[in-house]
Motif scaffolding. Structure first.
Motif, PDB file in Angstrom:
ATOM      1  N   LEU A  17       0.943  -1.306  -0.387  1.00  0.00           N
ATOM      2  CA  LEU A  17       0.016  -0.033   0.181  1.00  0.00           C
ATOM      3  C   LEU A  17       1.008   1.210   0.132  1.00  0.00           C
ATOM      4  O   LEU A  17       1.830   1.304   0.615  1.00  0.00           O
ATOM      5  CB  LEU A  17      -0.835   0.019   1.248  1.00  0.00           C
ATOM      6  CG  LEU A  17      -2.022  -0.918   1.380  1.00  0.00           C
ATOM      7  CD1 LEU A  17      -2.722  -0.906   2.775  1.00  0.00           C
ATOM      8  CD2 LEU A  17      -2.973  -1.089   0.366  1.00  0.00           C
ATOM      9  N   LYS A  18       0.425   2.207  -0.643  1.00  0.00           N
ATOM     10  CA  LYS A  18       1.128   3.385  -0.729  1.00  0.00           C
ATOM     11  C   LYS A  18       0.048   4.579  -0.087  1.00  0.00           C
ATOM     12  O   LYS A  18      -0.958   4.324   0.036  1.00  0.00           O
ATOM     13  CB  LYS A  18       1.485   4.021  -2.033  1.00  0.00           C
ATOM     14  CG  LYS A  18       2.477   3.291  -2.819  1.00  0.00           C
ATOM     15  CD  LYS A  18       2.799   3.782  -4.341  1.00  0.00           C
ATOM     16  CE  LYS A  18       3.698   2.891  -4.915  1.00  0.00           C
ATOM     17  NZ  LYS A  18       3.981   3.346  -6.247  1.00  0.00           N
ATOM     18  N   PRO A  19       0.764   5.508   0.614  1.00  0.00           N
ATOM     19  CA  PRO A  19      -0.348   6.731   1.215  1.00  0.00           C
ATOM     20  C   PRO A  19      -1.387   6.975   0.414  1.00  0.00           C
ATOM     21  O   PRO A  19      -2.769   7.041   0.786  1.00  0.00           O
ATOM     22  CB  PRO A  19       0.767   7.694   1.509  1.00  0.00           C
ATOM     23  CG  PRO A  19       1.824   7.280   1.483  1.00  0.00           C
ATOM     24  CD  PRO A  19       2.003   6.016   0.721  1.00  0.00           C
ATOM     25  N   ALA A  20      -1.313   7.202  -0.784  1.00  0.00           N
ATOM     26  CA  ALA A  20      -2.419   7.601  -1.586  1.00  0.00           C
ATOM     27  C   ALA A  20      -3.510   6.587  -1.537  1.00  0.00           C
ATOM     28  O   ALA A  20      -4.736   6.976  -1.908  1.00  0.00           O
ATOM     29  CB  ALA A  20      -1.971   7.864  -2.998  1.00  0.00           C
ATOM     30  N   ALA A  21      -3.393   5.375  -1.104  1.00  0.00           N
ATOM     31  CA  ALA A  21      -4.446   4.378  -1.355  1.00  0.00           C
ATOM     32  C   ALA A  21      -5.350   4.543   0.173  1.00  0.00           C
ATOM     33  O   ALA A  21      -6.427   3.914  -0.080  1.00  0.00           O
ATOM     34  CB  ALA A  21      -3.831   2.955  -1.027  1.00  0.00           C
ATOM     35  N   HIS A  22      -4.975   5.437   1.162  1.00  0.00           N
ATOM     36  CA  HIS A  22      -5.750   5.617   2.210  1.00  0.00           C
ATOM     37  C   HIS A  22      -6.239   4.280   2.853  1.00  0.00           C
ATOM     38  O   HIS A  22      -7.244   4.258   3.532  1.00  0.00           O
ATOM     39  CB  HIS A  22      -6.885   6.410   1.921  1.00  0.00           C
ATOM     40  CG  HIS A  22      -6.721   7.609   1.090  1.00  0.00           C
ATOM     41  ND1 HIS A  22      -5.790   8.590   1.678  1.00  0.00           N
ATOM     42  CD2 HIS A  22      -6.920   8.065  -0.333  1.00  0.00           C
ATOM     43  CE1 HIS A  22      -5.572   9.577   0.753  1.00  0.00           C
ATOM     44  NE2 HIS A  22      -6.160   9.249  -0.387  1.00  0.00           N
ATOM     45  N   ARG A  23      -5.484   3.341   2.996  1.00  0.00           N
ATOM     46  CA  ARG A  23      -5.744   1.990   3.477  1.00  0.00           C
ATOM     47  C   ARG A  23      -4.516   1.691   4.636  1.00  0.00           C
ATOM     48  O   ARG A  23      -3.693   2.460   4.612  1.00  0.00           O
ATOM     49  CB  ARG A  23      -5.958   1.033   2.739  1.00  0.00           C
ATOM     50  CG  ARG A  23      -6.889   1.368   1.575  1.00  0.00           C
ATOM     51  CD  ARG A  23      -8.321   1.218   2.075  1.00  0.00           C
ATOM     52  NE  ARG A  23      -9.389   1.930   1.119  1.00  0.00           N
ATOM     53  CZ  ARG A  23     -10.603   1.886   1.341  1.00  0.00           C
ATOM     54  NH1 ARG A  23     -11.342   1.554   2.446  1.00  0.00           N
ATOM     55  NH2 ARG A  23     -11.358   2.613   0.382  1.00  0.00           N
ATOM     56  N   GLY A  24      -4.690   0.488   4.879  1.00  0.00           N
ATOM     57  CA  GLY A  24      -3.844  -0.079   6.029  1.00  0.00           C
ATOM     58  C   GLY A  24      -4.269  -0.223   7.496  1.00  0.00           C
ATOM     59  O   GLY A  24      -4.965   0.602   8.009  1.00  0.00           O
ATOM     60  N   GLY A  25      -3.989  -1.540   8.132  1.00  0.00           N
ATOM     61  CA  GLY A  25      -4.658  -1.714   9.365  1.00  0.00           C
ATOM     62  C   GLY A  25      -6.029  -2.407   8.967  1.00  0.00           C
ATOM     63  O   GLY A  25      -6.516  -2.319   7.781  1.00  0.00           O
ATOM     64  N   LEU A  26      -6.501  -2.784  10.093  1.00  0.00           N
ATOM     65  CA  LEU A  26      -7.884  -3.151  10.091  1.00  0.00           C
ATOM     66  C   LEU A  26      -9.156  -1.994   9.939  1.00  0.00           C
ATOM     67  O   LEU A  26     -10.144  -2.113   9.385  1.00  0.00           O
ATOM     68  CB  LEU A  26      -8.258  -4.083  11.480  1.00  0.00           C
ATOM     69  CG  LEU A  26      -7.580  -5.236  11.759  1.00  0.00           C
ATOM     70  CD1 LEU A  26      -7.873  -5.600  13.178  1.00  0.00           C
ATOM     71  CD2 LEU A  26      -8.047  -6.238  10.719  1.00  0.00           C
ATOM     72  N   LEU A  27      -8.706  -0.854  10.664  1.00  0.00           N
ATOM     73  CA  LEU A  27      -9.630   0.430  10.747  1.00  0.00           C
ATOM     74  C   LEU A  27     -10.103   0.792   9.237  1.00  0.00           C
ATOM     75  O   LEU A  27     -11.210   1.314   9.400  1.00  0.00           O
ATOM     76  CB  LEU A  27      -9.088   1.276  11.541  1.00  0.00           C
ATOM     77  CG  LEU A  27      -8.664   0.998  12.734  1.00  0.00           C
ATOM     78  CD1 LEU A  27      -8.047   2.164  13.622  1.00  0.00           C
ATOM     79  CD2 LEU A  27      -9.650   0.429  13.805  1.00  0.00           C
TER      80      LEU A  27
END
Length: 841
Positions: free
Chosen positions: A640-650
């Motif tokens: 994931l890159k920051p532009a994906a706005h994802r990461g982790g469960l939340l």
């Protein structure tokens, strides 16, 4: 001080709720006793039971004025809290008092604050009183505890016991388990009603019938059908056309969106009947075509529900290109006779046309001949265009070469579990008793005395005297074993008073914690040898953590902890969210489970649950998130890159969707989910008769839900709770109801432009955040709080009960062990399994 002028109802954090795992008789007695104690408490506690005077002086000076009959700002009546700490009536409230004092949440602004010396003294005294009461309660704990198996555990147990595949979730089988905050194995919730008893008898009969069929065992068969055989009536005429044009390619079948094509008929495998039910393996060779930049073709296989739909049993993203078809395979538990169909699911149909626009022209073998998108001469010239001039699909389509079924499958391991279970026809009563004792010991997961089986053996004798065959009479005895409370329940304890589980009881607790099933032979042997302690315990836990059966823990715990049963509970409005479909929903529900699997297997730090630069996704999720598509089908790790706005469960679609409804996101629900799942604190229910959020009038300006909530939270009975909950939900304002990223909130009604979203907020402790990324950074800094909450969730799952204040010291010990190991997820699970908490009754 903590409780001076708290305007919100005082409801304890979930982890401090009292524990009521009792037999029915004990429960009735305890309820009567508690009722008497409550009556005594309401009349005033005798001086002999009251705490020492410093506590009373502190409460009188700082608390009673706001938490008594004269003050209505809180539901907590400190003047009525029991001072008998042995009774367990209000220990959870006192524990919450200590936590709030230490957190510095109270008193509110403008009120005098107790000195640090006063706070230290009261905390020390309350802690000592709680520990004294805890010791007294532990010595008087009920002697026996029963925990009914959940449906999944029952399913796994009968498989490991008899090698029988049985689905208790099918309609008409076992009753659905009652959930408690997502957990489906909490003992106090899993009651046993008359309807349960009837279904357990029926389930046991089904299991034994499959384990020991009265008819000859059906040999597995393998049947392959080519596209020519399935869809072209053998393809003789079509082959003549291919020969005429000199085309050497094989016939393929186009399965386009909106078509439903046969995938399995029961008669493919010969004579059908209930005895043929079982495990079947499906293989098929296929590839896909799609528009440039469009979705990969998705194939659903299940029972037909309409002209263009099926109820999918298994799903595949067909990512293989046309020139490199791939063999896909899966296993299914089928009840014969069965008829299954293929159906392509897609949301990118040209001009919104449904499959019905193509079905009449392409639905029969006479309408077209297909081998490859480049062979356009073979396609019916009157049919709608399927491919562009470069061979790309106009919409997502599956190109099927062949399909193969094999079954019913019975592995050598499954057969071995049944070998020697039934005594021979001429067996003596002593031999029959030995056989039944061995079976009961495995089924009941403990040593069994001969006298415990007297009634079972008597039923066997009566059946034999009535003329029944030995095998049939013995099966009745086995039925009785499988419908005994000793099988349906995990029984921990005997009529003696002891603090810890026996090795046999610990073996079951560990196996149902880590495998959701009964102990295996090695774990039984370790328990029998009395070696389930010290180094022996560590070896067994380490072995269990790498055994393939740990996948049951991964699937069950992650699903229950994250409350994934709520995904799809409110189907999104298709007009508002046209990108949402059933396959996306299924993919969303799978992502957090696969993410948890990666975290556990690789023993990654727990921080990854809060934020990460990767996720586990399939082609459908990658398309939804705007990520590069995986190179192969199925779920795999994606950067994931920051532009994906994802990461982790939340920020996973499942979490953002389960906290929304079918039309809009719900910040409060999202905040409650974060509070419960990340911090293990359940906020209080809203007060009765609270006015709903006001809708936007037609002549009003468009405003966000957050702005409308701000007006709602002005209500004094709502403000305190919203102050703690809302910021946890506001962080996700840039995600709509299905988890799509946005910068403006779509607002129905009102005037003007859709407003910009605001994902900033202030946490209760005063820390500010600007967006979801900043919010997750703050959560990572609170890793200790999250780690402790995660340990509490794991312990609740392992113990099958709600934690109490009596468990706090053991939780702290596990937490310290986890911290020592840098919070690796597998290390945390291991620490819980090896803890004294798990070994206690």
């Amino acid at each position: 001080m903590l409780l001076l002028k708290c305007p919100r109802p005082f409801i304890p954090a979930r982890r401090f709720l009292p524990h009521y795992q009792l037999t029915i008789a004990t429960l009735h007695l305890q309820c009567f006793t508690r009722s008497c104690l409550l009556l005594v408490a309401s009349m005033g506690v005798p001086s002999a039971l009251r705490a020492e005077e410093p506590l009373e002086a502190f409460l009188t000076k700082h608390c009673i004025s706001c938490h008594s009959a004269e003050q209505e700002t809180s539901e907590l009546r400190i003047d009525r809290l029991s001072r008998d700490f042995r009774s367990d009536l209000d220990t959870h409230n006192w524990a919450e008092v200590i936590e709030r004092i230490n957190s510095g949440e109270m008193p509110p602004e403008g009120e005098p604050r107790p000195t640090q010396e006063e706070i230290a003294a009261i905390v020390t005294q309350l802690d000592a009183l709680l520990k004294e009461g805890r010791a007294a309660r532990m010595a008087a704990r009920p002697a026996v505890a029963h925990y009914r198996l959940s449906r999944k555990e029952y399913q796994n147990t009968v498989y490991d016991l008899l090698g029988v595949r049985y689905d208790p979730a099918k309609p008409g089988e076992l009753n659905e388990d009652t959930l408690w905050h997502g957990f489906e194995r909490i003992g106090s919730e899993l009651s046993l009603s008359p309807s349960h008893v009837d279904r357990y008898y029926s389930a046991a009969e089904t299991v034994l019938a499959r384990a020991f069929p009265t008819t000859a065992t059906v040999e597995a068969r393998k049947v392959r059908k080519t596209a020519a055989e399935l869809y072209y009536g053998g393809g003789k005429r079509q082959q003549e056309v291919l020969d005429h044009f000199g085309i050497e390619r094989s016939l393929r079948k186009l399965i386009f969106p909106g078509t439903v094509q046969g995938a399995l008929s029961g008669n493919w495998l010969g004579k059908t009947g209930p005895e043929h039910s079982g495990l079947y393996k499906l293989r098929f060779k296929a590839s896909g075509s799609r528009p440039p930049g469009g979705q990969s073709a998705h194939l659903s296989i299940g029972t037909r529900t309409g002209p263009e739909t099926v109820d999918g049993l298994i799903e595949f993203d067909i990512t293989a290109p046309e020139d490199s078809p791939q063999v896909y395979e899966a296993e299914l538990l089928l009840e014969m006779p069965a008829t299954l169909h293929f159906c392509v699911v897609a949301t990118d149909l040209v001009d919104g046309r449904s499959g019905g626009a193509f079905r009449n022209v392409l639905g029969s073998g006479r309408g077209y001949i297909f081998t490859h998108s480049s062979e356009t001469l073979l396609l019916n010239p009157n049919a709608p265009q399927m491919f562009d001039d470069k061979g790309n699909g106009i919409f997502s389509t599956v190109l099927l070469d062949w399909v193969e079924w094999e079954g019913p499958l019975l592995t050598a391991a499954e057969k071995s579990r049944r070998n020697g279970l039934v005594p021979p026809d001429n067996a003596t009563p002593e031999v029959v008793a030995e056989h039944l004792q061995r079976f009961a010991e495995r089924a009941w997961r403990r040593p069994v005395k001969t006298e415990e089986l007297t009634d079972y053996l008597e039923s066997f004798r009566v059946e034999c005297e009535a003329g029944e065959k030995t095998a049939d009479a013995y099966r009745l005895a086995m039925l009785n074993v499988l419908t005994s409370r000793n099988f349906i329940y995990i029984v921990e304890g005997e009529p003696d008073v002891r603090e810890h589980l026996t090795d046999w009881e610990l073996a079951s607790r560990l196996s149902y914690f880590l495998w959701s099933s009964m102990p295996d032979d090695r774990l039984f042997a370790t328990a029998k040898g009395g070696n389930l302690n010290g180094e022996g315990l560590e070896k067994e836990v380490d072995r269990m953590l790498v055994d393939s059966r740990i996948n049951a823990f991964i699937d069950d715990f992650s699903r229950q902890w994250l409350q994934l049963h709520r995904v799809g509970m409110f189907p999104p409005d298709k007009k508002l969210y046209p990108r949402y479909d059933e396959w996306l929903e299924t993919s969303m529900r799978t992502e957090p489970v696969e993410f948890f699997r990666e975290m556990l297997v690789k023993n990654l730090p727990i921080d990854g649950f809060l934020d990460s630069d990767w996720t586990i996704a399939n082609a459908r999720l990658c398309d939804f998130y705007g990520l590069p598509e995986p190179t192969t089908g199925g779920f795999q790790r994606v950067s994931l890159k920051p532009a994906a706005h994802r990461g982790g469960l939340l920020t996973m679609g499942a979490v953002l969707g389960l906290t929304s409804d079918g039309t809009r996101h719900r910040p409060v629900h999202r905040g409650v989910w974060v509070s419960e799942t990340i911090f293990n604190k359940t906020p209080p229910a809203p007060p009765a008769n609270v006015e709903p959020i006001e809708p936007i009038p037609p002549e009003g300006d468009k405003i966000t839900i957050r702005q409308r909530l701000a007006a709602h939270a002005q209500n004094t009975s709502c403000a305190a709770c919203h102050r703690n909950i809302d910021p946890l939900g506001f962080a996700f304002e840039q995600y709509n109801a299905i988890g799509e990223w946005r910068t403006r909130e779509r607002v129905e009604g009102g005037k003007g432009e859709d407003p910009l979203v605001d994902a900033s907020g202030v946490l209760p402790a005063g820390r500010e955040f600007g967006d979801v990324s900043h919010f997750k950074q703050l959560l990572v800094k609170d890793r200790d709080k999250f780690s402790r909450a995660f340990i509490e969730h794991l312990s609740t799952y392992a113990l099958r009960r709600v934690l109490t204040v009596d468990d706090s010291d053991d939780i702290q010990s596990i937490f310290e062990e986890a911290k020592k190991n840098q919070y690796g997820v597998r290390d945390i699970v291991r620490a819980v399994a090896l803890s004294d908490l798990v070994r206690k009754r």
